[in-house]
Design an enzyme around this catalytic site. Structure first.
Site, PDB file in Angstrom:
ATOM      1  N   GLU A  31       0.854  -1.195   0.000  1.00  0.00           N
ATOM      2  CA  GLU A  31       0.000   0.000   0.000  1.00  0.00           C
ATOM      3  C   GLU A  31       0.879   1.230   0.000  1.00  0.00           C
ATOM      4  OE1 GLU A  31      -3.304   0.973  -0.147  1.00  0.00           O
ATOM      5  OE2 GLU A  31      -2.398   2.963   0.045  1.00  0.00           O
ATOM      6  N   ALA A  46     -20.834   5.695   1.823  1.00  0.00           N
ATOM      7  CA  ALA A  46     -20.971   4.823   2.989  1.00  0.00           C
ATOM      8  C   ALA A  46     -22.280   4.047   2.993  1.00  0.00           C
ATOM      9  CB  ALA A  46     -20.815   5.634   4.285  1.00  0.00           C
ATOM     10  N   ILE A  47     -22.664   3.602   1.807  1.00  0.00           N
ATOM     11  CA  ILE A  47     -23.920   2.859   1.708  1.00  0.00           C
ATOM     12  C   ILE A  47     -23.702   1.513   1.027  1.00  0.00           C
ATOM     13  CG2 ILE A  47     -25.455   4.849   1.688  1.00  0.00           C
ATOM     14  CD1 ILE A  47     -25.486   4.649  -1.358  1.00  0.00           C
ATOM     15  N   HIS A  49     -25.647  -0.663  -1.577  1.00  0.00           N
ATOM     16  CA  HIS A  49     -26.758  -0.603  -2.530  1.00  0.00           C
ATOM     17  C   HIS A  49     -27.528  -1.927  -2.554  1.00  0.00           C
ATOM     18  CE1 HIS A  49     -25.598   3.174  -4.644  1.00  0.00           C
ATOM     19  NE2 HIS A  49     -24.382   2.837  -4.241  1.00  0.00           N
ATOM     20  N   VAL A 172       4.175   0.717  -5.478  1.00  0.00           N
ATOM     21  CA  VAL A 172       4.623  -0.198  -6.534  1.00  0.00           C
ATOM     22  C   VAL A 172       4.951   0.615  -7.775  1.00  0.00           C
ATOM     23  CG1 VAL A 172       3.946  -2.112  -8.037  1.00  0.00           C
ATOM     24  CG2 VAL A 172       3.281  -2.123  -5.620  1.00  0.00           C
ATOM     25  N   GLU A 336     -15.879   1.286  -9.226  1.00  0.00           N
ATOM     26  CA  GLU A 336     -16.606   2.484  -8.779  1.00  0.00           C
ATOM     27  C   GLU A 336     -17.894   1.986  -8.151  1.00  0.00           C
ATOM     28  OE1 GLU A 336     -17.754   4.833 -12.209  1.00  0.00           O
ATOM     29  OE2 GLU A 336     -17.939   3.063 -13.443  1.00  0.00           O
ATOM     30  N   SER A 337     -18.838   2.878  -7.912  1.00  0.00           N
ATOM     31  CA  SER A 337     -20.106   2.459  -7.330  1.00  0.00           C
ATOM     32  C   SER A 337     -20.683   1.329  -8.178  1.00  0.00           C
ATOM     33  CB  SER A 337     -21.071   3.636  -7.303  1.00  0.00           C
ATOM     34  OG  SER A 337     -22.326   3.228  -6.846  1.00  0.00           O
ATOM     35  N   SER A 341     -20.366  -1.949  -1.852  1.00  0.00           N
ATOM     36  CA  SER A 341     -21.374  -3.001  -1.655  1.00  0.00           C
ATOM     37  C   SER A 341     -20.862  -4.336  -2.168  1.00  0.00           C
ATOM     38  CB  SER A 341     -22.658  -2.648  -2.406  1.00  0.00           C
ATOM     39  OG  SER A 341     -22.949  -1.273  -2.312  1.00  0.00           O
TER      40      SER A 341
END
Lengths: 478, 420
Positions: A31, A46-47, A49, A172, A336-337, A341
């Protein structure tokens, strides 16, 4: 040599590491930041879906619905706050109800349960502060809210407890294949592994393109958010989306698991993969658009604003699995979104692929459960006093806004993959996340970090790298 | 541990100390101060500059010196106090729940509670300043603590947003420590700080004060490297084309103080939307009987001398309440802030309960030159005082006399106005 090297310790990298750590494998996570959850995973809605939004048959649809289904059990195992509060996707025009119906049908095809259209009357009883013009909504009872920091930290911590190694502040630079192995070159070392997982978020195209002829192109898409104080918690009870219209995608208004209210995001494509600066226009538009779905939102109670970057790939789809022309190089790209979830499902899926290919055995002593930092406010007075007798640090409040004790902060620093910066402490304990935004507690947290890490105050950072808090002693100091 | 005290004072800063002393002097023996910090004195401990006590002691003291005079008295009088003790909850029945390392969590039943928790600074997030969120951005009071208590410098090239008093004091302090303070930008067309601080902390050091200016961008991904400051129009929105970039490694924010009333709210105390502090009567009693408030938790003060004076009053009235010596009932007269005055403290007065004289404090909403402070008893103007200058940064006061009020038996509303 490692069996698997994972590039990136965001929610995806940590999820892959956690599921891989159930098998007999030497796993290393690299990282570039100083902590897990330092990129896209830390700045989003912070959901969780429900999964009606993605087109039928897509990876986004499949992994969203799968990830959603996994959340209850996973969050129980890892002690992560998750609440299935349901979502409402609202429209302001009766004429848009067929569009809601279309989404409902899409959701049903994706395997989402419980979807139904609710009309204004019922909506008002569910959500008293719904906008005056809202006509109807698609209700998705399986949608939820989650703490993305806690989920990522828990996945990482659990992977570490099960033997996965993490190297932070390690960027990296190059990935290449030689002698049947992958070589990973970082700023100060070279590692080899049998398999590589590319979970590098907005940088995932770069690593894919180093090894594959099937090029990816990620555009960081910035989203501005505002966060409201807990004193206005409960203003909305569900995650409220707006039905996309010709005028744009709209913003969501949602409670968080900690009782704040989050509003956003905008969508601005950028070229800079670190451009997390908010803009005045962005914040203004978030506030203006929220009024469509929620009336009278107390936007003066903003305690902070922030921006996150979505890793949008040109294909608009998750890129998962082994790269076609790069053996044992596994992509988790374009996440992405609904990436948050989908994260558990992506982690599990990717770990399975690698397990089958590398023929890894199951780890006999895999520890699947993990306890979060103790929350003393959940205890009775008697239990709390017993705790303070045993460990007096739990009797000292360090963050007054969020009532965080020194005991919790010490735990955050001392546990596996412990906090090493103010933000690290904040994301693990909420110290500094309240209405004063660390004004009072930051000198105290700095002092605790200094003591625990055995460093100078001038070494303490906000979030690693060059983010030092103080520069030098005063003239009279020392 | 479950104890009972006549008076529990929440906070051991200047307000809590003065309230405790006055309560004891008013004959209440059973008084305890609960202080969350490691010593008494509150924020005064980090205010090492002088200028404190001109009204109270007729001499110029530093913050710690001023605090020490009260702390010594508290010790001499044998008033109980607990340090490193956080009050977690106050119930409407005045059960005070607190916690520390030694005693754990405990409840004290109080006959009277005095709220003296002070205030906090408005953070960057609440200001909606766009840009990155790097290290190097501090509220002025946090920087003051780092410099004066911890002995560390936040940085060497400083820009300050907001001209509140702590920001002005820190402009001088950072300069004296060898830092370069490039400017103080203030959104409003006037400063929020005391005139004397502008003169002594900015003018004397050649630090420009940019009125009607604000920060419109923050640069630096890890650590702050620069800010952009623009002029704002009458609508307080930035004017395009006026942007100037300042390189810096530190941005201090002094953009307002907010009374810290989360505990008051949990007790059910009614707050004023203007002051963000409790609504109080002439006895500095809040909407919850037996719960009193004083100091910066009630409304933000400029001078600690007035905090001490106000807190002593709260100590006296709380003692009277705890002794059961308060007349119930009596006619309440409302005190309104009208034309130019933003609020008054207190906001009601009862002739039967008030002392011979009552100090009413208020702030102006704008700068007024050669204006009058007027007091109306219903429609009748009973007082008119000319002031050369009235500014939002300087708290004003008027004195009401009981004798004069008695001359108006039907008096319903007292209005304090600023008139040109």
């Amino acid at each position: 040599m490692y069996d698997v090297i994972i590039i990136g310790a965001g929610v995806i990298g940590c999820a892959v590491a956690r599921y891989l750590s159930a098998y007999d494998a030497d796993v290393l996570v690299l990282e570039k930041n100083e902590d897990v959850c330092a990129g896209t995973s830390k700045a989003n809605s912070a959901i969780v879906h429900s999964g009606y939004d993605a087109e039928n048959g897509t990876l986004k649809a499949r992994f969203n619905v799968e990830g959603n289904c996994m959340m209850d059990e996973l969050c129980r195992e890892l002690d992560v706050p998750f609440e299935r509060i349901g979502s409402l996707t609202v429209c302001t025009d009766e004429g848009d109800i067929p569009a809601l119906e279309e989404l409902r049908q899409r959701g049903i095809n994706n395997g989402v349960e419980g979807l139904r259209i609710v009309r204004r009357d019922e909506l008002l009883s569910m959500e008293p502060n719904i906008g005056d013009d809202v006509a109807a909504a698609l209700y998705a009872p399986t949608a939820g809210i989650i703490c993305p920091f806690k989920l990522t930290i828990a996945l990482g911590e659990n992977a570490a407890v099960n033997g996965a190694q993490f190297k932070f502040d390690t960027e990296v630079k190059k990935v290449y294949r030689e002698g049947g192995l992958w070589h990973i070159v970082t700023d100060d070392a070279e590692y080899t592994s049998r398999a590589v997982v590319n979970a590098a978020g907005v940088y995932s195209d770069i690593f894919n393109n180093m090894v594959s002829t099937r090029k990816l192109n990620i555009t960081p898409r910035r989203g501005d958010y505002i966060l409201l104080d807990r004193s206005v918690g409960g203003y909305v009870r569900h995650t409220i989306f707006q039905l996309p219209t010709k005028l744009g995608k709209g913003v969501l208004v949602t409670p968080t698991v900690h009782g704040n209210t989050i509003v956003g995001p905008t969508a601005y494509d950028t070229e800079d993969r670190e451009e997390t600066a908010t803009s005045a226009d962005g914040i203004d538009s978030v506030i203006a658009k929220s009024a469509i779905s929620v009336k009278g939102l107390p936007t003066r109670q903003v305690i902070t604003s922030f921006a996150g970057l979505r890793a949008h790939e040109d294909g608009g789809e998750f890129v998962l699995g082994e790269a076609e022309d790069a053996e044992d190089f596994y992509n988790c790209a374009g996440i992405e979104s609904p990436g948050l979830s989908a994260a558990p499902a992506i982690g599990k899926y990717t770990a399975r692929l690698i397990k089958d290919r590398l023929q890894l055995g199951e780890k006999a002593d895999f520890i699947k459960e993990r306890k979060d930092i103790l929350d003393p406010s959940a205890l009775s007075i008697e239990e709390r006093n017993e705790l303070i007798r045993r460990e007096p640090a739990y009797g000292t409040i360090v963050c007054r806004c969020e009532s965080v004790t020194e005991g919790e902060i010490l735990d955050a620093i001392r546990r596996p993959l412990g906090a090493r910066s103010l933000d690290g402490v904040k994301r693990r304990t909420r110290a500094g996340m309240g209405r004063c935004q660390a004004g009072f507690c930051s000198p105290k947290v700095m002092e605790i970090l200094r003591r625990e890490l055995g460093v100078e105050l001038t070494d303490i950072t906000k979030s690693g790298g060059g983010s030092y808090i103080v520069s030098s002693r005063t003239k009279d100091g020392d | 541990m479950n104890k009972a005290y006549d008076i529990v004072i929440v906070g051991g800063g200047p307000a809590g100390l003065a309230a405790a002393i006055a309560a004891r002097e008013s004959g209440t023996q059973s008084v305890i101060i609960l202080e969350r910090g490691e010593q008494l004195g509150g924020i005064l401990n980090q205010c090492i500059h002088n200028g404190f006590g001109l009204h109270t002691f007729k001499e110029e003291l530093t913050g710690p010196e001023y605090a020490h005079r009260f702390i010594q008295k508290v010790i001499d009088m044998g008033i109980e106090y607990k340090l490193d003790t956080m009050v977690m909850d106050i119930s409407p029945e005045r059960a005070v729940t607190a916690m520390n390392r030694e005693d754990g969590m405990f409840v004290i039943d109080a006959k009277a509670v005095i709220l003296a928790m002070g205030c906090r600074e408005r953070p960057r997030g609440a200001l909606n300043i766009p840009g990155y969120r790097p290290a190097g951005i501090f509220s002025a009071g946090t920087a003051q603590r780092l410099v004066n208590i911890e002995g560390y410098m936040p940085g060497r090239e400083v820009v300050i947003l907001g001209s509140g008093d702590i920001g002005l004091i820190m402009a001088r302090r950072m300069t004296l420590e060898g830092a370069k303070v490039k400017c103080v930008a203030e959104l409003m067309p006037y400063s929020g700080g005391l005139k004397r601080n502008i003169v002594q902390c900015l003018d004397d050091f050649g630090i420009p004060l940019l009125l009607s200016h604000t920060v419109v961008d923050i640069e630096g991904k890890e650590h702050i490297t620069a800010v952009t400051i623009a002029e704002v129009g009458a609508d307080r929105r930035p004017i395009k084309g006026t942007e100037v970039r300042y390189t810096c490694d530190t941005l201090l924010l002094s953009c307002g103080l907010i009374p810290e009333n989360e505990l008051s709210t949990s007790a059910g105390v009614r707050l004023s939307p203007i002051t963000n502090g409790p609504v109080v009567n002439e006895s500095l009693e809040t909407s919850i009987p037996g719960v009193f408030a004083c100091g910066n938790v009630l409304h933000v003060h400029d001078l600690v001398d007035y905090v001490s004076e106000e807190a002593a009053k709260a100590g006296q009235t709380a003692a009277r309440y705890a002794q059961g010596a308060v007349e119930k009932g009596g006619r309440e007269i409302e005190i309104h802030a009208g034309g130019g005055a933003r609020y008054t403290v207190p906001s009601t007065v009862c002739i039967d309960r008030m002392d011979d004289r009552l100090t009413v404090r208020f702030r102006a909403g704008d700068v007024y030159k050669d204006a009058y402070v007027s007091v109306y008893f219903d429609e009748a103007r009973v007082m008119r005082k000319k002031k050369r200058i009235i500014a939002p940064g300087e708290m004003e006061q008027i004195i009401l006399s009981r004798e004069q009020m008695k001359e108006y038996p039907d008096l319903k509303t007292i209005t304090v106005k600023i008139e040109r």
